[in-house]
Design a protein around this motif. Sequence first.
Motif: not given
Length: 194
Positions: A133-158
Amino acid sequence: MKQNERQVAPTMDGIRKDHRARYEFAAKALPKESRVIDFACGVGYGSKIMADAGHFVTGYDIDEEARDYAARHYQTFRTIYKIANGNAPPDFGEFDAAVCLETIEHLDDPRPLLKALRAAAPLLLCSVPNEAVFPFSPSPGITTEFHFRHYTRHEFAALLLECGWRATAWHGQEGTDSAVEPNCNGRTLIALAQ
């Protein structure tokens, strides 16, 4: 303090609704009078929400300024604030539960923290931004400079399973002004794990 990444206000009125809602949900979901780790507690408003609900909370954050702010504005007789680094987590000792909200995405490798929390507590309440729903992007201002990644429910569960946790219930939030809802696949994913 990272003002653009943290919720910073001396009272709850200044904290965004979705951030307060996650901690209010945690306070109700935890067994009565739990001894709780609040990892990455920031300025302490969430620790105070849980303490006001009757829990005994040890809030950990990497930032001394945030810890000091928490002690000034959100201290209760049920809260303690300490310094800890999620990249090199301490031996926490024994607790009844761990709460780790909007933190995992800030760590290049969150496995050491999740394993340390697993060694400390039998119950985890943890949230991450939902990649679907809220895709990660390394581009400034798209998500945040302090995040490394976001997770799908499956990735988070794993990830949780790899670190010794099994998700037993899923909740989420649609947006920045929303409550926590069961089985919501919104902007924020929240797992209860054992």
